[in-house]
Design a protein around this motif. Structure first.
Motif, PDB file in Angstrom:
ATOM      1  N   GLY A  60      52.729  11.424  -5.818  1.00 60.84           N
ATOM      2  CA  GLY A  60      53.993  10.435  -6.174  1.00 60.84           C
ATOM      3  C   GLY A  60      54.536   9.627  -5.114  1.00 60.84           C
ATOM      4  N   ARG A  61      54.074  10.039  -3.991  1.00 60.75           N
ATOM      5  CA  ARG A  61      54.400   9.105  -2.723  1.00 60.75           C
ATOM      6  C   ARG A  61      53.261   8.203  -2.374  1.00 60.75           C
ATOM      7  NH1 ARG A  61      56.259  13.979   1.238  1.00 60.75           N
ATOM      8  NH2 ARG A  61      54.558  14.938   0.071  1.00 60.75           N
ATOM      9  N   PRO A  62      53.428   7.346  -1.535  1.00 61.66           N
ATOM     10  CA  PRO A  62      52.204   6.487  -1.165  1.00 61.66           C
ATOM     11  C   PRO A  62      50.991   7.324  -0.861  1.00 61.66           C
ATOM     12  CG  PRO A  62      54.170   5.590  -0.145  1.00 61.66           C
ATOM     13  CD  PRO A  62      54.521   6.889  -0.787  1.00 61.66           C
ATOM     14  N   PRO A  63      49.985   6.779  -1.074  1.00 62.53           N
ATOM     15  CA  PRO A  63      48.658   7.917  -0.942  1.00 62.53           C
ATOM     16  C   PRO A  63      48.359   7.927   0.591  1.00 62.53           C
ATOM     17  CG  PRO A  63      48.333   5.834  -2.442  1.00 62.53           C
ATOM     18  CD  PRO A  63      49.574   5.614  -1.905  1.00 62.53           C
ATOM     19  N   VAL A  64      47.732   9.150   1.065  1.00 61.93           N
ATOM     20  CA  VAL A  64      46.847   9.511   1.925  1.00 61.93           C
ATOM     21  C   VAL A  64      45.677   9.336   1.854  1.00 61.93           C
ATOM     22  CG1 VAL A  64      46.696  11.451   3.496  1.00 61.93           C
ATOM     23  CG2 VAL A  64      48.917  11.339   2.578  1.00 61.93           C
ATOM     24  N   VAL A  65      45.005   8.607   2.768  1.00 61.96           N
ATOM     25  CA  VAL A  65      43.634   8.409   2.838  1.00 61.96           C
ATOM     26  C   VAL A  65      42.773   9.068   3.558  1.00 61.96           C
ATOM     27  CG1 VAL A  65      42.000   6.275   3.173  1.00 61.96           C
ATOM     28  CG2 VAL A  65      44.367   5.723   2.710  1.00 61.96           C
ATOM     29  N   VAL A  66      41.795   9.788   3.086  1.00 55.31           N
ATOM     30  CA  VAL A  66      40.810  10.697   3.656  1.00 55.31           C
ATOM     31  C   VAL A  66      39.408  10.241   3.586  1.00 55.31           C
ATOM     32  CG1 VAL A  66      42.277  12.558   2.583  1.00 55.31           C
ATOM     33  CG2 VAL A  66      40.199  11.690   1.278  1.00 55.31           C
ATOM     34  N   ASP A  67      38.554  11.020   4.307  1.00 55.10           N
ATOM     35  CA  ASP A  67      37.181  10.664   4.185  1.00 55.10           C
ATOM     36  C   ASP A  67      36.633   9.519   5.008  1.00 55.10           C
ATOM     37  OD1 ASP A  67      34.424  10.957   4.045  1.00 55.10           O
ATOM     38  OD2 ASP A  67      34.394  10.903   2.013  1.00 55.10           O
ATOM     39  N   PHE A  68      36.883   9.535   6.355  1.00 52.66           N
ATOM     40  CA  PHE A  68      36.534   8.423   7.045  1.00 52.66           C
ATOM     41  C   PHE A  68      35.117   8.400   7.904  1.00 52.66           C
ATOM     42  CE2 PHE A  68      41.214   8.795   7.125  1.00 52.66           C
ATOM     43  CZ  PHE A  68      41.522   7.331   6.881  1.00 52.66           C
ATOM     44  N   ALA A  69      34.171   9.157   7.249  1.00 50.79           N
ATOM     45  CA  ALA A  69      32.755   9.506   7.907  1.00 50.79           C
ATOM     46  C   ALA A  69      31.978   7.919   8.147  1.00 50.79           C
ATOM     47  CB  ALA A  69      31.854  10.452   7.004  1.00 50.79           C
ATOM     48  N   ASP A  70      32.391   7.157   7.234  1.00 52.34           N
ATOM     49  CA  ASP A  70      31.767   5.875   7.216  1.00 52.34           C
ATOM     50  C   ASP A  70      32.258   4.802   8.053  1.00 52.34           C
ATOM     51  OD1 ASP A  70      29.376   6.965   5.736  1.00 52.34           O
ATOM     52  OD2 ASP A  70      30.185   6.300   3.777  1.00 52.34           O
ATOM     53  N   ALA A  71      33.452   5.286   8.413  1.00 55.00           N
ATOM     54  CA  ALA A  71      34.291   4.327   9.286  1.00 55.00           C
ATOM     55  C   ALA A  71      33.560   3.258  10.107  1.00 55.00           C
ATOM     56  CB  ALA A  71      35.495   4.668   9.591  1.00 55.00           C
ATOM     57  N   HIS A  72      34.029   2.222  10.493  1.00 51.38           N
ATOM     58  CA  HIS A  72      33.365   1.257  11.709  1.00 51.38           C
ATOM     59  C   HIS A  72      34.288   0.061  11.741  1.00 51.38           C
ATOM     60  CE1 HIS A  72      31.951  -1.135   7.802  1.00 51.38           C
ATOM     61  NE2 HIS A  72      32.702  -1.832   8.268  1.00 51.38           N
ATOM     62  N   TRP A  73      33.896  -0.678  12.986  1.00 51.45           N
ATOM     63  CA  TRP A  73      34.911  -1.749  13.097  1.00 51.45           C
ATOM     64  C   TRP A  73      34.236  -3.097  12.615  1.00 51.45           C
ATOM     65  CZ3 TRP A  73      39.496  -1.939  15.508  1.00 51.45           C
ATOM     66  CH2 TRP A  73      39.722  -3.086  16.199  1.00 51.45           C
ATOM     67  N   GLY A  74      35.122  -3.536  11.745  1.00 52.58           N
ATOM     68  CA  GLY A  74      34.322  -4.951  11.463  1.00 52.58           C
ATOM     69  C   GLY A  74      35.571  -5.366  10.386  1.00 52.58           C
ATOM     70  N   ASN A  75      35.012  -6.430   9.436  1.00 51.01           N
ATOM     71  CA  ASN A  75      36.238  -7.245   8.737  1.00 51.01           C
ATOM     72  C   ASN A  75      36.652  -6.185   7.424  1.00 51.01           C
ATOM     73  OD1 ASN A  75      36.963  -9.115   6.613  1.00 51.01           O
ATOM     74  ND2 ASN A  75      35.487 -10.637   7.763  1.00 51.01           N
ATOM     75  N   PRO A  76      37.884  -6.450   7.280  1.00 53.99           N
ATOM     76  CA  PRO A  76      38.548  -5.427   6.340  1.00 53.99           C
ATOM     77  C   PRO A  76      38.310  -5.846   4.799  1.00 53.99           C
ATOM     78  CG  PRO A  76      40.136  -6.964   7.327  1.00 53.99           C
ATOM     79  CD  PRO A  76      38.691  -7.112   8.115  1.00 53.99           C
ATOM     80  N   VAL A  77      37.647  -7.117   4.801  1.00 50.96           N
ATOM     81  CA  VAL A  77      37.461  -7.388   3.135  1.00 50.96           C
ATOM     82  C   VAL A  77      36.609  -6.510   2.664  1.00 50.96           C
ATOM     83  CG1 VAL A  77      35.367  -8.738   3.749  1.00 50.96           C
ATOM     84  CG2 VAL A  77      36.890  -9.425   2.023  1.00 50.96           C
ATOM     85  N   LEU A  78      35.594  -5.729   3.327  1.00 51.83           N
ATOM     86  CA  LEU A  78      34.995  -4.892   2.559  1.00 51.83           C
ATOM     87  C   LEU A  78      35.553  -3.649   1.924  1.00 51.83           C
ATOM     88  CD1 LEU A  78      31.776  -4.388   5.242  1.00 51.83           C
ATOM     89  CD2 LEU A  78      32.247  -5.817   3.130  1.00 51.83           C
ATOM     90  N   ASP A  79      36.934  -3.278   2.306  1.00 57.95           N
ATOM     91  CA  ASP A  79      37.631  -2.320   1.993  1.00 57.95           C
ATOM     92  C   ASP A  79      38.266  -2.870   0.448  1.00 57.95           C
ATOM     93  OD1 ASP A  79      37.082  -0.365   3.784  1.00 57.95           O
ATOM     94  OD2 ASP A  79      39.002  -0.664   5.016  1.00 57.95           O
ATOM     95  N   CYS A  80      38.744  -4.083   0.357  1.00 57.74           N
ATOM     96  CA  CYS A  80      39.112  -4.504  -0.845  1.00 57.74           C
ATOM     97  C   CYS A  80      38.145  -4.671  -1.817  1.00 57.74           C
ATOM     98  CB  CYS A  80      39.861  -5.909  -0.626  1.00 57.74           C
ATOM     99  SG  CYS A  80      40.489  -6.467  -2.188  1.00 57.74           S
ATOM    100  N   LEU A  81      36.878  -4.769  -1.395  1.00 61.90           N
ATOM    101  CA  LEU A  81      35.739  -4.904  -2.403  1.00 61.90           C
ATOM    102  C   LEU A  81      35.432  -3.702  -3.002  1.00 61.90           C
ATOM    103  CD1 LEU A  81      33.932  -7.893  -0.655  1.00 61.90           C
ATOM    104  CD2 LEU A  81      34.931  -7.932  -2.741  1.00 61.90           C
TER     105      LEU A  81
END
Length: 410
Positions: free
Chosen positions: A293-314
């Protein structure tokens, strides 16, 4: 039932026999909790699934009949197993690419490490480990303790160091990410997150999650953690070219390869949209959010990288319920305009729609290059499928930058 399974059971170096087939009501091959439960009842002893051996039917990691290699932690009750002919080579083959938790000794070492680490933290386990998921990308276990459950996650050598990524996000918003209790090489112990996965997220949950995550990404822009995979626009474009030029078994035509190569020119135009390079989750779908019910907690960063954040919205857009997709886009564009006023996030979405799928092709091929042959059915065909999806979305775009910008302004 859409998934059935059989088990080839070992105990240490001994092959004990076969049991099954059994139906289970969860279609995903990696979801082994119901498999373990059924085998415990059948064999009368605790067991752990090591790995997938064979699949008959099914696709995309679900359905069909699955044969697992299962390790019995004690000797099963007499008569619980049948002595059927099996392809013993599947059990004996020692594949160099096998996940450590896909081996009996590696799995025992992992669980021993978790148990000893929790005990040293003053939080000893109060019951047996609960195996929830296992496949070539992760082993996930629930560990009961007197202060609530703890999650043990193990990842392969080609995964991102999740503890390091979580620590980076925690420095700017500690409540955005799980609490790390301990970590080791390709393993992490995480505090339990109350609530549910956000597959059916409503507009309010999406807005809270997107605004919070974008704020954290904006705060981290220009602060690349050491060792994080580089997937900036031009780097990613080059990796797609390498994939297309390798002539690996992509099951696409020469024309499709050529058309995909032409799409890579968009990465230069995407970079001109002015979004900052930052920490990208890279699998930012609502199943990787948890909320009570509170703002979500984000998990599973195994594919994380340094780059353009537009990929997360898509990525988020593709997985959200259709009714809340427009709200997610409006919130994401508005959030990035707030944090990077000179940027053009609406145009970035329109340009990157097919590029996101090409980036998935690179990642899926990394999976295939890094896993043993018996587990390739999890990902076989995925690179070709997303390349075709990229070509389709370029021909029939779902985003128009002027329309998106107009909706946000309106």
């Amino acid at each position: 039932m859409s998934r059935t399974f059989s088990a080839w059971v070992t105990s240490g170096a001994d092959f004990l026999g076969v049991t099954g087939p059994f139906p289970v009501d969860v279609p995903w091959w990696a979801e082994v909790e119901p498999v373990v439960g059924r085998l415990r009842r059948t064999l009368g002893v605790p067991v752990l699934v090591l790995r997938l051996l064979e699949v008959d039917g099914g696709e995309s990691g679900r359905d069909g009949h699955v044969t697992y290699h299962v390790e019995a932690l004690e000797r099963p009750v007499p008569g619980a197993l049948e002595q059927r002919p099996v392809h013993q080579g599947l059990l004996d083959m020692d594949d160099a690419l096998r996940s450590p938790w896909g081996r009996a000794d590696g799995l025992r070492e992992l669980i021993d490490w978790a148990s000893e680490t929790l005990a040293a933290l003053g939080r000893p386990m109060t019951g047996p480990v609960e195996q929830r998921r296992t496949w070539n990308l992760a082993g996930l276990f629930r560990l009961p303790t007197g202060q609530g459950p703890v999650w043990l996650k193990a990842t392969p050598r080609f995964a991102t160091d999740e503890a390091a990524v979580i620590a980076a996000f925690a420095r700017v918003d500690a409540e955005l990410v799980p609490t790390v209790l301990a970590s080791g090489e390709r393993r992490v112990l995480l505090e339990h997150i109350p609530g549910e996965d956000c597959w059916a997220a409503d507009a309010a949950t999406v807005e809270a999650g997107v605004r919070r995550f974008v704020a954290a990404q904006a705060a981290l822009a220009g602060r690349r953690p050491p060792g994080l995979r580089d997937r900036r626009d031009r780097v990613l474009g080059g990796l797609v070219h390498e994939l297309l030029d390798r002539r690996v078994e992509l099951d696409i035509s020469d024309q499709e390869r050529d058309d995909a190569r032409e799409l890579t020119a968009r990465w230069d135009r995407l970079a001109a949209c002015g979004l900052p390079d930052t920490l990208v989750h890279a699998d930012f779908h609502p199943g990787n959010w948890r909320s009570d019910g509170r703002p979500p907690v984000v998990v599973d960063f195994a594919d994380a990288h340094w780059g353009n954040p537009v990929l997360d919205c898509l990525r988020l857009y593709d997985f959200l319920p259709e009714a809340v997709r427009p709200a997610a886009v409006r919130v994401w564009v508005d959030a990035w305009k707030t944090h990077a006023p000179a940027s053009d996030p609406a145009r970035a979405l329109a340009l990157a729609e097919p590029l996101a799928h090409l980036s998935y092709a690179v990642r899926y091929q990394e999976f295939l290059d890094g896993i043993e042959a018996s587990e390739r059915p999890y990902h076989a065909g995925d690179p070709a499928a997303v390349i075709r999806r990229a070509l389709w979305s370029a021909a029939q775009p779902g985003f128009d930058s002027l329309e998106v910008a107009g909706e946000v302004a309106g």
